[in-house]
Design a protein around this motif. Structure first.
Motif, PDB file in Angstrom:
ATOM      1  N   ASP A 320       0.797  -1.223   0.000  1.00 46.74           N
ATOM      2  CA  ASP A 320       0.000   0.000   0.000  1.00 46.74           C
ATOM      3  C   ASP A 320       0.832   1.277   0.000  1.00 46.74           C
ATOM      4  N   SER A 321       2.127   1.167   0.323  1.00 50.88           N
ATOM      5  CA  SER A 321       2.968   2.368   0.387  1.00 50.88           C
ATOM      6  C   SER A 321       4.378   2.026  -0.103  1.00 50.88           C
ATOM      7  N   LYS A 328       6.072   3.775  -6.617  1.00 49.71           N
ATOM      8  CA  LYS A 328       4.884   4.563  -6.258  1.00 49.71           C
ATOM      9  C   LYS A 328       4.070   4.892  -7.509  1.00 49.71           C
ATOM     10  N   ALA A 329       4.764   5.350  -8.560  1.00 48.77           N
ATOM     11  CA  ALA A 329       4.072   5.720  -9.801  1.00 48.77           C
ATOM     12  C   ALA A 329       3.395   4.511 -10.431  1.00 48.77           C
ATOM     13  N   LYS A 331       2.324   1.764  -8.896  1.00 48.35           N
ATOM     14  CA  LYS A 331       1.163   1.377  -8.079  1.00 48.35           C
ATOM     15  C   LYS A 331      -0.025   2.292  -8.354  1.00 48.35           C
ATOM     16  N   THR A 332       0.243   3.597  -8.411  1.00 42.79           N
ATOM     17  CA  THR A 332      -0.833   4.559  -8.638  1.00 42.79           C
ATOM     18  C   THR A 332      -1.435   4.393 -10.036  1.00 42.79           C
ATOM     19  N   TYR A 335      -3.306   0.738  -9.885  1.00 44.82           N
ATOM     20  CA  TYR A 335      -4.286   0.429  -8.837  1.00 44.82           C
ATOM     21  C   TYR A 335      -4.904   1.666  -8.185  1.00 44.82           C
ATOM     22  N   GLY A 336      -4.460   2.845  -8.606  1.00 43.47           N
ATOM     23  CA  GLY A 336      -5.039   4.059  -8.052  1.00 43.47           C
ATOM     24  C   GLY A 336      -4.323   4.516  -6.800  1.00 43.47           C
ATOM     25  N   ILE A 337      -4.626   5.743  -6.413  1.00 45.03           N
ATOM     26  CA  ILE A 337      -3.920   6.365  -5.278  1.00 45.03           C
ATOM     27  C   ILE A 337      -4.135   5.596  -3.988  1.00 45.03           C
ATOM     28  N   ASN A 338      -5.324   5.043  -3.809  1.00 43.66           N
ATOM     29  CA  ASN A 338      -5.626   4.315  -2.577  1.00 43.66           C
ATOM     30  C   ASN A 338      -5.525   2.806  -2.743  1.00 43.66           C
ATOM     31  N   ARG A 340      -3.409  -0.915  -3.825  1.00 43.47           N
ATOM     32  CA  ARG A 340      -2.198  -1.593  -3.336  1.00 43.47           C
ATOM     33  C   ARG A 340      -1.741  -2.598  -4.368  1.00 43.47           C
TER      34      ARG A 340
END
Length: 412
Positions: A320-321, A328-329, A331-332, A335-338, A340
């Protein structure tokens, strides 16, 4: 069997050594240190050097070059050899010997590696605690328990805290069992590197940067393969990476559970893997490490992981983080900002010259038999531009590896 007791003849030794004062070496400590090193120098095959309970300050590293010696303390929290303020020697204890056993003691705050065993056969490390008591720092020693170029190795019931590279590291070795250990606040909790036939099981790795690593690095004496990682608890390995710049593990992202890099025939099964914030399992090639050797890479080195089999693990949380801009890019974007990451991330590097109908040969495939666990192919070769979440390429099985059998079996 020859047995020698490291007798403490000065009544106030324990009180003096456990004093909270700055670690200046008293004459009592100096006498203890000289006596212990002399016993190591005088040891004969079969010698047992027993160190009583106490907290002893040493300023010089110790060494042993005699086969068949046992060093035994009263317990990993009772017999403490503290190297805080060490001025001579990079290691706490350096061993160049076969048939060596060390058990039931602690090594604290060594300047460099705590226990290094070089080119020995039949090595047993049992009930040993290694700790850098000031917490995770780049200035801590690199390795805690560190057998290298060894054969028939058992590391069990031990604790390592605070190594700036790997807490428990076995490198360029053969026939290895690492079991029932606890590794915490290291960069790598447990690392098997360029080694053959390793069983890593019943361990707990938490609060490291990466929990358990199985690596193959270039330009070493042998390539690694055939490791089983099973029945471990690998959770919450989210400590910032504090490795020295240029170290191979400096590329391990914070929040990595189990990482396989450029190694072959690795089984990961029956583990509890949870809450590792980058990814619970990472399968990667040398090309993703950002670690490039100044000498270049030997022509025979194979940078691609092959024959990786993941099955029957229990996953929870994590992903998730992720650490680092690219993860980070990615994952976002997927799967979107929220969102994982799924529990398994593969960097996507493969030797295209070996592909058959778009897949590696059967014995070299990456197979997952773990229920509905997701996999993301990060597409590292194209800078993460075309990641895939299709799990069909991993729906396969591989022959299971046999258990590692230590021969001779270490004495309890």
């Amino acid at each position: 069997m020859r047995k020698t007791h490291l007798a403490v003849i000065i009544p106030f030794l324990l009180a003096a050594c456990s004093s909270p004062q700055a670690p200046t070496q008293s004459s009592t400590d100096a006498s203890f240190e000289a006596q212990l090193q002399q016993q190591l120098l005088d040891a004969k095959p079969g010698s047992v050097i027993e160190i009583p309970a106490g907290h002893y300050h040493l300023q010089r590293g110790l060494s042993l070059r005699t086969d068949g010696v046992t060093i035994k303390g009263a317990g990993k929290d009772q017999t403490v050899l503290s190297f805080k303020g060490q001025v001579v020697g990079p290691e706490g204890l350096l061993v160049n010997a076969n048939d060596f056993t060390i058990e039931n003691l602690a090594l604290e705050d060594t300047k460099g590696d705590a226990l290094k065993i070089n080119q020995g056969k039949n090595i047993t490390i049992r009930g040993v605690r290694v700790e850098w008591t000031g917490g995770p720092k780049t200035t801590n020693g690199a390795y805690g328990l560190y057998p290298v170029k060894t054969q028939n190795v058992l590391i069990e019931d031990s604790v390592v805290i605070g190594a700036s590279d790997a807490g428990i590291y076995v490198g360029q070795s053969d026939n290895i069992v690492v079991r029932r250990n606890h590794a915490e606040y290291n960069v790598a909790g447990i690392e098997i590197e360029n080694s053959v036939n390793a069983d890593v099981y019943d361990n707990t790795t938490t609060n490291n940067t990466g929990g358990i690593l199985v690596f193959n690095m270039p330009n070493l004496s042998q390539a690694g393969h055939s490791s089983r990682v099973f029945k471990n608890k690998v959770f919450g390995n989210n400590t910032d990476n504090f490795a020295a710049k240029g170290a191979a593990v400096a590329s391990v992202p914070r929040g990595a559970g189990v990482v396989v890099n450029s190694n072959d025939k690795v089984e990961i099964f029956d583990n509890d893997i949870a809450d590792n914030q980058s990814v619970n399992i990472i399968i990667s090639s040398y090309f993703s490490t950002n670690y490039y050797n100044k000498r270049g890479v030997a022509a025979e080195y194979n940078p691609y992981p092959k024959g990786i089999f993941i099955y029957d693990n229990r996953f929870k949380g994590g992903g998730d983080s992720p650490d680092g801009f690219k993860l980070k890019a990615l994952k976002t974007a997927v799967y979107g900002i929220n969102g994982r990451f799924p529990d398994i991330l593969w960097d996507g590097y493969v030797n295209e010259k070996t592909l058959v109908n778009g897949l590696p040969p059967d014995g070299e495939r990456f197979c997952v038999q773990n229920g509905d666990v997701g996999v993301i192919n990060a597409d590292g070769p194209h800078d993460y531009k075309n990641p895939s979440t299709d799990t069909k390429p991993y729906q396969c099985t591989l022959p299971k590896l046999p258990p590692v059998v230590l021969d001779p079996e270490p004495k309890a």
